[in-house]
Design an enzyme around this catalytic site. Structure first.
Site, mmCIF file in Angstrom:
data_model
loop_
_atom_site.group_PDB
_atom_site.id
_atom_site.type_symbol
_atom_site.label_atom_id
_atom_site.label_comp_id
_atom_site.label_asym_id
_atom_site.label_seq_id
_atom_site.Cartn_x
_atom_site.Cartn_y
_atom_site.Cartn_z
ATOM 1 C CG HIS A 1 -1.846 -22.130 16.854
ATOM 2 N ND1 HIS A 1 -3.154 -21.784 17.090
ATOM 3 C CD2 HIS A 1 -1.499 -21.418 15.759
ATOM 4 C CE1 HIS A 1 -3.566 -20.918 16.179
ATOM 5 N NE2 HIS A 1 -2.564 -20.672 15.367
ATOM 6 C CE LYS B 1 -4.462 -24.057 12.910
ATOM 7 N NZ LYS B 1 -5.871 -23.630 12.828
ATOM 8 C CE1 TYR C 1 -6.592 -19.103 14.794
ATOM 9 C CE2 TYR C 1 -7.993 -20.570 13.509
ATOM 10 C CZ TYR C 1 -6.765 -19.971 13.711
ATOM 11 O OH TYR C 1 -5.735 -20.228 12.857
ATOM 12 C CG ASP D 1 -7.417 -24.626 10.101
ATOM 13 O OD1 ASP D 1 -6.599 -25.554 10.208
ATOM 14 O OD2 ASP D 1 -7.257 -23.506 10.621
#
Length: 285
Positions: free
Chosen positions: A112, A78, A49, A44
């Site tokens: 998200h 996401k 990120y 994930d």
């Protein structure tokens, strides 16, 4: 490891490996590769990120080493808030995520946050879902009222809703709403996100009874509720330990005792998400 069937007809592993706040590319690549070697098949990540590229490198390395095939992996990313200004910005963001990761498709792609024009973002995701670049689409951090309105409005019902779920934040009502719409719950911070003590007497007693760690008990509790978990660690032994939850079962009284730890959060999202991190993502101090 068990899998759960999504509303697309495909199966998703019940446990995966998260890379939230692992921005160092080499550390992320190394951790993901080690997780795949140990046996994880769900990874994930997210655009925000900033490590989709490192995840992609680890995936390619694992495939090249013969550890697994691409079809055996389940990769999630996401769509971030600032990329949901309209459908065009969302389309470009989806393309960018695939390009950065070096993957032809994502097995699951999530909105998200329920912020900005997430309906426009969803329409772009529906297009990518229909053309096969996103094998399943879902949402993240959608509270029951938001999820209900969303499911009653969109053409494609989300396959997954990734929310905070752990013994101190049980969210029984949210799980009921997801069940009603056939949306699979997935837990971020399944170990509490470092905000709670692992020395709780209820958890330690249950862990001792099963010769397991408190962390393993918490993960097992969620998967027995039908919740997918994605613990995160960059330490090999902890990565291995988190996966070792498939050889024991919690009794009903143990499940209820753990659920009794619920603190019943009802506040705003900011209560459960680091405000400084959100501001950083929006380029604000």
């Amino acid at each position: 490891m068990d899998s759960i069937k999504l509303n697309t007809g495909t199966f998703m592993p019940m446990e995966g490996f998260g890379v939230f706040r692992v921005p160092d590319k080499e550390e992320c690549r190394r951790s993901v590769l080690e997780a795949i070697r140990i046996g994880y098949r769900l990874i994930d990540t997210a655009a925000v990120y900033t490590n989709e590229d490192a995840v992609g490198e680890a995936v390619r390395q694992a495939i090249n080493e013969g550890i697994c095939t691409r079809e055996e992996l389940f990769i999630t990313s996401k769509l971030w808030v600032t990329d949901m200004r309209n459908e065009d910005t969302a389309r470009r963001a989806i393309d960018a995520s695939l390009r950065k990761s070096g993957l032809d498709y994502f097995d699951l792609y999530l909105v998200h946050q329920a912020l900005a024009d997430y309906f426009a973002g969803w329409r772009a995701m529906e297009e990518a879902y229909h053309d096969g670049r996103l094998k399943a689409i879902g949402v993240s951090n959608f509270y029951p009222n938001i999820l209900t309105n969303f499911c009653e409005t969109v053409n494609v019902i989300p396959a997954v809703n990734q929310v905070e779920l752990h013994p101190w934040y049980v969210q029984a009502g949210a799980l009921e709403t997801m069940k009603y719409y056939g949306v699979v719950p997935e837990a971020w911070a399944p170990l509490g996100g470092g905000r709670y003590t692992f020395e709780d007497k209820v958890l330690t007693a249950i862990a001792t009874a099963h010769s397991k760690t408190v962390g393993q008990v918490m993960l097992r509790w969620n998967v027995q509720r039908g919740v997918v978990v994605i613990p995160k660690s960059t330490h090999v032994e902890r990565i291995r330990e988190n996966l070792d939850i498939w050889d024991f079962t919690l009794a009903e009284d143990e499940m209820n005792a753990i659920a009794s730890l619920d603190m019943g959060y009802t506040g705003s999202r900011a209560k459960h998400f680091d405000p400084a991190f959100v501001r950083q993502c929006f380029g604000k101090k």
